[in-house]
Design a protein around this motif. Structure first.
Motif: not given
Length: 160
Positions: A36-42, A64-70
């Motif tokens: 969803k256009n957010r950089p995430c750690k798998v 999300d690596i910046f805001n911690g959302k799943k």
């Protein structure tokens, strides 16, 4: 041939993309993915095999690596996913301003003043307490897709 000199405006960006494609079936846990256009750690990957003529699908759960959302996404394993270019850079902390911005020293001796203090309360208190005690602090800044945030802190001893 003309004798005129040509001047080009430098934007300090080599035109590199913020992401690169990678086949969904090759992305593993602890890797990075754009959801969803957010950089995430798998944090979780599961592959399902579907019917006779269907495609195997990969189910990604990322944080999300910046805001911690799943965030979650399901992609056919043969398709490409966007993977963000994630960089980590260490800077020495020089100052903390009243409005929540930090002043950092780069490797080439310039200052970087466009970063806010992190939103993570634990990290925030460590930085503020360490700075108040006069310790020499090095912060790690994670950058991806045009965003930057302080993600870690190292104490390199007291100031001389």
């Amino acid at each position: 041939m003309s004798d005129e000199e040509h001047h080009f405006e430098s934007k300090a960006d080599a035109g590199a993309s913020k992401t690169y494609p990678q086949q969904a079936g090759t992305i593993r846990k602890n890797g990075y993915i754009v959801i969803k256009n957010r950089p995430c750690k798998v944090v979780e990957v599961s592959t399902s095999k579907t019917g006779k003529h269907g495609h195997a699908k990969c189910h990604f759960v990322g944080i999300d690596i910046f805001n911690g959302k799943k965030l979650e996404d399901i992609v056919p394993s043969s398709h490409n996913c966007d993977v963000p270019h994630v960089n980590r850079t260490d800077y020495q902390l020089i100052d903390i301003s009243e409005d929540g911005f930090v002043s950092l020293l780069t490797e080439n001796g310039n200052t970087k003043d466009d970063l806010r203090l992190p939103t993570d309360d634990n990290l925030l208190s460590q930085i503020k307490d360490g700075f108040a005690e006069g310790k020499d602090l090095v912060v790690t800044v994670m950058s991806a897709m045009g965003e930057e945030q302080i993600c870690a802190l190292k104490d390199i001893g007291p100031k001389n």
